[in-house]
Enzyme design. Sequence first.
Site, PDB file in Angstrom:
ATOM      1  N   PRO A  88      32.624  34.792  48.300  1.00  0.00           N
ATOM      2  CA  PRO A  88      32.370  33.725  47.324  1.00  0.00           C
ATOM      3  C   PRO A  88      30.982  33.827  46.692  1.00  0.00           C
ATOM      4  CG  PRO A  88      32.619  32.826  49.563  1.00  0.00           C
ATOM      5  CD  PRO A  88      32.886  34.296  49.650  1.00  0.00           C
ATOM      6  N   GLU A 115      31.807  33.971  58.866  1.00  0.00           N
ATOM      7  CA  GLU A 115      30.686  33.428  58.093  1.00  0.00           C
ATOM      8  C   GLU A 115      30.060  34.464  57.167  1.00  0.00           C
ATOM      9  OE1 GLU A 115      29.907  30.072  58.205  1.00  0.00           O
ATOM     10  OE2 GLU A 115      31.789  30.176  59.298  1.00  0.00           O
ATOM     11  N   ARG A 153      48.056  46.021  36.994  1.00  0.00           N
ATOM     12  CA  ARG A 153      48.895  45.801  35.811  1.00  0.00           C
ATOM     13  C   ARG A 153      48.253  46.313  34.521  1.00  0.00           C
ATOM     14  NH1 ARG A 153      47.742  41.657  32.747  1.00  0.00           N
ATOM     15  NH2 ARG A 153      49.832  41.233  31.993  1.00  0.00           N
ATOM     16  N   ASP A 168      47.452  39.800  26.301  1.00  0.00           N
ATOM     17  CA  ASP A 168      47.351  38.764  27.327  1.00  0.00           C
ATOM     18  C   ASP A 168      46.424  37.636  26.898  1.00  0.00           C
ATOM     19  OD1 ASP A 168      48.903  40.223  28.926  1.00  0.00           O
ATOM     20  OD2 ASP A 168      47.307  40.937  30.231  1.00  0.00           O
TER      21      ASP A 168
END
Length: 258
Positions: A88, A115, A153, A168
């Site tokens: 993150p 962690e 893709r 897209d």
Amino acid sequence: MRFDILTIFPEFFTSPLAEGMIRRAIQDGLVTVATHNIREFATDKHAMTDDRPFGGGEGMVMKPEPLAAAVKQAKGAGSGGRVVLLTPQGRTLNQKLAGELANAEQLILVCGRYEGVDERFREAFVDLELSIGDYILTGGEPAALVLLDSVIRLLPGVLGCGDSAVNDTFSPGSRGGLKYPQYTRPRVFEGREVPEILFSGDHGAIERWRFIAAVERTLARRPELLAAMAFSPAERKLLRAGGIKLPREGCRDERRER
Ligand code: ADE
């Protein structure tokens, strides 16, 4: 292209790799995906891949040696791959970055757990830290899967029609806005009718309707994306005729009013 996924849960990837477009891309030899169980690279007798943090605190930290050994093995299997740590704390994935990563010959995806990973592993081995959004997952595995899917893709030959990725919603090749609403049979569903224009056979009119609908939707849901969209004078006229006021036009009007 080759992906090497470093994880303590290799089976997490079994079913996603065995379905749909990814399975076909693997079968067609367009992409190779290998998983490496980090636990197999642990050196102590308990096969530990994590340990308590120095300095105290909650949770466990992934040890550097098994991760390093797994990366070395993955690099040996490919052609000097880029090491991507899913975390993150990383740069947020978007369509442009997926497109850049699709040019790599090999990506080595390191799925963190607990962690975090020992900082020295990150410093010595990681080329790119990547997040899939501002929320916390239980580990890097779902994020690695999202990355894998969004990159595969884009590889030539993976989508049915060679060009369809270009159009897209978030592709830089498109207008940078959201897509227009789509309809299929039945013509009436729960009392809701398909817009009449789509049956007109007038391709120009349908294209104009879709253009207006796409801009309207972008304005309502993701107005910040409109800033990246360039419109010709004819398109601006069309939008005005469709009752759509672009934010920049609004600004200009404001200035004129002052
Ligand atoms: N690991 C935990 N949360 C994550 C996220 N949002 N992106 C990438 N890896 C993660």
